[in-house]
Scaffold this active site. Sequence first.
Site, short mmCIF file in Angstrom:
data_model
loop_
_atom_site.label_atom_id
_atom_site.label_comp_id
_atom_site.label_asym_id
_atom_site.label_seq_id
_atom_site.Cartn_x
_atom_site.Cartn_y
_atom_site.Cartn_z
N THR A 51 0.96 -1.33 -0.11
CA THR A 51 -0.04 -0.05 -0.10
C THR A 51 0.95 1.10 -0.04
OG1 THR A 51 -0.05 0.25 2.25
CG2 THR A 51 -1.86 -1.14 1.30
N TYR A 53 3.11 4.46 0.03
CA TYR A 53 4.64 4.69 -0.77
C TYR A 53 5.26 3.25 -1.12
CZ TYR A 53 4.44 9.63 -0.02
OH TYR A 53 4.16 11.14 -0.10
N TYR A 235 4.20 15.69 15.66
CA TYR A 235 4.91 14.88 14.73
C TYR A 235 6.37 14.75 14.92
CZ TYR A 235 5.25 11.41 10.66
OH TYR A 235 5.21 10.43 10.15
N LYS A 244 11.54 8.85 14.05
CA LYS A 244 12.39 9.43 12.89
C LYS A 244 13.51 9.87 12.97
CE LYS A 244 8.19 8.42 10.73
NZ LYS A 244 8.16 7.56 9.68
#
Length: 399
Positions: A51, A53, A235, A244
């Site tokens: 799904t 990217y 985020y 991240k």
Amino acid sequence: MIIKPRVRGFICVTAHPAGCEANVKKQIDYVTTEGPIANGPKRVLVIGASTGYGLAARITAAFGCGADTLGVFFERPGEEGKPGTSGWYNSAAFHKFAAQKGLYAKSINGDAFSDEIKQLTIDAIKQDLGQVDQVIYSLASPRRTHPKTGEVFNSTLKPIGNAVNLRGLDTDKEVIKESVLQPATQSEIDSTVAVMGGEDWQMWIDALLDAGVLAEGAQTTAFTYLGEKITHDIYWNGSIGAAKKDLDQKVLAIRESLAAHGGGDARVSVLKAVVTQASSAIPMMPLYLSLLFKVMKEKGTHEGCIEQVYSLYKDSLCGDSPHMDQEGRLRADYKELDPEVQNQVQQLWDQVTNDNIYLLTDFVGYKSEFLNLFGFGIDGVDYDADVNPDVKIPNLIQG
């Protein structure tokens, strides 16, 4: 059976096989129309291939670069009276179109965090491809069972340090919702890093290197999102941001080991905000995306997964002058981060109310793209037709 969308919160619990196939075909057609990508990889492993990217990368590698692809994902097949997941139907469609083009496509269904699936992947590469010259890492999962300790980690979407007042869009009731999100505990931050950080990516590359199935000069990239100040509290400066930032740390060691392996490379690739099953679960993203779509469509710069990934391949992964930031990340998100775009989004963000949602945002476009993820609302698909939910994926290894 006749399959209709059944939406619960931020997830659609049904998926339409013919709609998913049409959605995959549309992405393939985009890549084919844009034309071949020079100097592209020829044997590609996509971890998280079904799904968003990851699927777009598999399509771009196959139909833009002419690559043989091996995909890893964790999806549920359909059965009589019960549809499978959209990722299952997407992958079945990808296999079908790859076969028509004479391209090798094999997939492995199972938990990519596990040692077992890594070994099955290595075996498949040895048997069919010998080696791979590109590894795409695009996993989105809420939990991870650690392969060495068996400990189960769950990711958390919370700010770090202080509580945050959150503005969002309740997509069910179609109203603006204000809420307060309490900060994550250290344990929650650590767990989120364990699920969404770079450890598993490093484990994959180490395992592939040790097994001798990475070609000399191979490249790998992991997909990430950075965003701008509107999304930063929840985020980049929150628990997910900690994960991240861990990617940014782990990539250094991966890059070093690949550089020593015939001049290979490892990069984190930053992509724009799009509607995916992962992003729709983030409280503020439906509102942010609805505003972003409106502004970018008016500027003529709106892009979805396939447009983003095609340009990432053409300009950065395979191009001579990659878009790279000071941290060494590849950037495909520069149209989203255009100061003019962000300023307009911020202005609208402060103005939007229950009474003007449809006036100030492109919530219609957001809802349409959300349903498209599950194969609904696609032009040319007859949703009143009887369809068989049990679609087989040829060349599938079940983990």
